[in-house]
Design an enzyme around this catalytic site. Sequence first.
Site, PDB file in Angstrom:
ATOM      1  CB  ALA A 109      -6.896   2.869   2.115  1.00 35.95           C
TER       2      ALA A 109
ATOM      3  CG  HIS B  43      -8.460  -4.824   0.551  1.00 34.56           C
ATOM      4  ND1 HIS B  43      -8.933  -6.002   0.005  1.00 34.56           N
ATOM      5  CD2 HIS B  43      -9.367  -3.878   0.224  1.00 34.56           C
ATOM      6  CE1 HIS B  43     -10.065  -5.767  -0.651  1.00 34.56           C
ATOM      7  NE2 HIS B  43     -10.362  -4.477  -0.521  1.00 34.56           N
TER       8      HIS B  43
ATOM      9  CD  GLN C  54      -3.194   0.573   0.392  1.00 37.36           C
ATOM     10  OE1 GLN C  54      -3.256  -0.556  -0.072  1.00 37.36           O
ATOM     11  NE2 GLN C  54      -4.136   1.455   0.187  1.00 37.36           N
TER      12      GLN C  54
ATOM     13  CB  SER D 203      -6.298  -0.557   3.265  1.00 36.22           C
ATOM     14  OG  SER D 203      -6.994  -1.518   2.496  1.00 36.22           O
TER      15      SER D 203
ATOM     16  CD1 TRP E 115     -15.493  -4.375  -4.511  1.00 31.80           C
ATOM     17  CD2 TRP E 115     -17.124  -3.300  -5.589  1.00 31.80           C
ATOM     18  NE1 TRP E 115     -15.183  -3.033  -4.487  1.00 31.80           N
ATOM     19  CE2 TRP E 115     -16.155  -2.348  -5.158  1.00 31.80           C
ATOM     20  CE3 TRP E 115     -18.244  -2.850  -6.299  1.00 31.80           C
ATOM     21  CZ2 TRP E 115     -16.294  -0.977  -5.394  1.00 31.80           C
ATOM     22  CZ3 TRP E 115     -18.366  -1.485  -6.543  1.00 31.80           C
ATOM     23  CH2 TRP E 115     -17.402  -0.570  -6.102  1.00 31.80           C
ATOM     24  CG  HIS E 116     -14.864  -4.310   0.616  1.00 38.81           C
ATOM     25  ND1 HIS E 116     -13.559  -3.893   0.447  1.00 38.81           N
ATOM     26  CD2 HIS E 116     -14.967  -4.655   1.916  1.00 38.81           C
ATOM     27  CE1 HIS E 116     -12.909  -3.997   1.603  1.00 38.81           C
ATOM     28  NE2 HIS E 116     -13.752  -4.444   2.509  1.00 38.81           N
TER      29      HIS E 116
ATOM     30  CG  ASP F 146     -12.279  -5.614  -3.220  1.00 38.66           C
ATOM     31  OD1 ASP F 146     -13.051  -5.469  -2.259  1.00 38.66           O
ATOM     32  OD2 ASP F 146     -11.359  -4.816  -3.494  1.00 38.66           O
TER      33      ASP F 146
ATOM     34  CD  GLU G 227     -15.541  -0.095  -1.857  1.00 40.38           C
ATOM     35  OE1 GLU G 227     -15.075  -1.231  -1.605  1.00 40.38           O
ATOM     36  OE2 GLU G 227     -14.841   0.932  -1.865  1.00 40.38           O
TER      37      GLU G 227
HETATM   38 ZN   LIG Z   1     -12.235  -3.817  -1.225  1.00 39.33          ZN
END
Ligand SMILES: [Zn+2]
Length: 340
Positions: free
Chosen positions: A120, A127, A97, A125, A189-190, A134, A187
């Site tokens: 982010a 993630h 990141q 984040s 998809w997240h 995702d 979101e």
């Molecule tokens: Zn995401």
Amino acid sequence: MKKILRLLVLLLFVGLFVVSGCSKTDKYDYLVLVNKYSQLPDDWEKNVELVDAKNAWDEDIKVEKNAYENYLKLEKALEKEGVNIELDSVYRSVKAQQDLWDEWSVDPEKGIDYVRKFVAVPGYSEHHTGLAIDICIRKEDGELEFDNDEMIADRETFAKIHNKLADYGFILRYLENREDSTGYTYEPWHLRYIGDIEIAKEIMKKKITLEEYLDSIEDIKNNHEAAKYKIETTLKEYIENGVYKDSIINSRFNVTKIYSSKDEMDSSELSTMGLSDKDIAFEVTYQLQPAEGADINPIMVPDGEYNENLGWITNISRVGILKYNNKTKKYTIKNFGTGW
Ligand SMILES: [Zn+2]
């Protein structure tokens, strides 16, 4: 005979309320909160157990072990409904990141303002946890649907996906119109793995954010009314849906005293009882309404009195503990009826 019945009833009570918390890995907390204001815990990356996987573009990616196992189950379940999901972006290290941040912020076409808006801050984040996934969609014609706007518009497909998430311990992390709470716009998809199916179901059913769920738990610790409500509803659920499922049709609870570190008991007293500052010890009186022809002899409920006119067993009083589980962030009833 009477003695045996009394013993049986006592055993039922003890068995009913010794409810242990789910055993999870001790290494990390699946309900970890990472958002724009809450940083990834320092030791997270050295503890998190990642496994290798492939995304929709056949790239090597990494995912937290249990999150991946449950993702595969979710994928299978959705396949049966004609929805084919595939992985897109999953784990991203703090370093990756940081590299992205550094690279993009010096790019004249992007610049620092662009980066601030769309990337982010390293360490902030979700993630980084390996628990955020995702997804994208493999359409019937074999093409991938991964464009954000296209996915947001695909209501039908994502409704099917979101409907199944909680069954596998996932929640939809960034709800529609809840930027106020999550810091992110919608979101679909997240997905976020939180490890506990029951909590996931509660969050999805109530359509709340993870931030709100964690706040509600916090409230219980600091607020007597909330604690009282929690004790009463938890007991009611255990009585009416537990071992007494067929014999007790109704119950009422009146919490008469709550002990927590904020009140009568200080930390040392709590620890003598094997309690942490977050646990809540309580006293309660309650009434039970037995089902007609119920198997138990209501008079034998310890200390209770059977009221013929009401058809209820009244004046039962007990102590118990609402024990806080640090891993699941959940309260369970312990030692109910057996003393502290
Ligand atoms: Zn995401």
